[in-house]
Scaffold this motif. Structure first.
Motif, PDB file in Angstrom:
ATOM      1  N   ASP A  91       0.808  -1.217   0.000  1.00 12.27           N
ATOM      2  CA  ASP A  91       0.000   0.000   0.000  1.00 12.27           C
ATOM      3  C   ASP A  91       0.847   1.275   0.000  1.00 12.27           C
ATOM      4  N   THR A  95       1.601   3.473  -7.374  1.00  5.93           N
ATOM      5  CA  THR A  95       0.905   2.949  -8.552  1.00  5.93           C
ATOM      6  C   THR A  95       1.157   1.459  -8.710  1.00  5.93           C
ATOM      7  N   ASN A 114      -3.724   1.612  -2.442  1.00 10.44           N
ATOM      8  CA  ASN A 114      -2.867   2.344  -3.383  1.00 10.44           C
ATOM      9  C   ASN A 114      -3.660   3.447  -4.076  1.00 10.44           C
TER      10      ASN A 114
END
Length: 298
Positions: A91, A95, A114
């Protein structure tokens, strides 16, 4: 850009090699054996009697991934849940791009923290030769779409587009995944069960009729997003005529297949819509039976 790639299979190695030309790439492998080989030898991509080697970093998939700017997850869908549980600090990466067949993993994405999540489908032909070498058997495309977050992050990947490794940005993730699902659901199980290369599905009239019947059953559940979907399926069979599908290779090598992520998804959708299927469950049970025959080695 610092790019991490989870998975040292054919697609993971292919992406690692091509992206390492302009980026700092780290492969997160399942085994230290492969990671050690990659650190010493790099990734070699073989294509059309040429061979190019690219330097990469490598470690095991249980190590921290928090230093990466962009993460590509290129593992089979049936191990995805296990991999996500291992990556305690995923997390922290801005990206993440998922490159799984089927659509069974979509529901799990909402639980991730994310900021930007991308979904992609890979149309390249790739065959893993050994822990550090991959054969690029056919140039296709990687189609990427935004699931949520910042579109500019997707543009960073599209900048890596080349003639040998095309990358396209699409506006609708559901469309590209649905199209790939239909192609996989039609071609993969039939070639795996009949043990034939892709081209025989169109060159042999009996196999062709089977493919056509399966296609019609699948699109009664998973509606195609384009009017020429059948033509696309046939074109892929023709363009990859000498290739073996990934499911056939899994069957031949005694590995678990992705039939649950592909046909299993179709069957579950049919149940949800209260539709009855005939061919799809038959093929699903056939492939699962092959897996259960004692060949599957995990």
């Amino acid at each position: 850009m610092k790019i991490g790639i989870i998975g040292g299979g054919s697609i993971g190695l292919l992406f690692a090699g091509y992206l390492a030309r302009n980026n700092e790439v780290t492969i997160y492998s399942r085994t230290e054996t492969q990671a050690s080989i990659l650190r010493s030898k790099g990734v070699t991509i073989e294509q059309n009697n040429t061979s190019n080697t690219y330097r990469v970093q490598a470690t095991t998939s249980t190590n921290s991934v928090s230093d990466e700017e962009f993460m590509i997850i290129a593992v089979k869908q049936y191990v995805l849940e296990e991999v996500l549980l291992q990556l305690n600090d995923l997390d922290k990466i801005p990206t993440v791009l998922f490159l799984q067949n089927g659509m069974g993993h979509i529901d799990a994405l909402d639980k991730l923290k994310n900021r930007t999540i991308l979904l992609g489908v890979v149309e390249h032909g790739a065959l893993k030769i050994d822990n550090a070498r991959v054969l690029h058997t056919g140039i296709g495309k990687t189609k990427v779409a935004l699931f949520r977050g910042d579109k500019d992050k997707a543009d960073l990947l599209v900048r890596e587009n080349t003639t040998t490794f095309p990358i396209e940005l699409h506006s609708n993730w559901r469309e590209i995944l649905t199209s790939k699902l239909i192609v996989n659901a039609v071609i993969n199980p039939l070639t795996a069960l009949f043990k034939i290369k892709n081209g025989e599905l169109i060159y042999n009239r009996y196999f062709y009729h089977s493919m056509e019947a399966l296609y019609n059953e699948i699109i009664s559940v998973i509606h195609p997003v384009t009017d020429n979907m059948w033509q696309q399926v046939c074109e892929i069979c023709n363009n990859t005529a000498e290739n073996k599908s990934s499911m056939l290779r899994d069957v031949e090598e005694g590995r678990k297949t992705e039939v649950e992520a592909i046909l299993g998804y179709v069957i579950n959708e049919a149940k949800r819509k209260n539709q009855k299927l005939i061919l799809t469950p038959f093929l699903f049970e056939g492939i699962k039976g092959i897996e259960d025959r004692g060949k599957y080695n995990g």
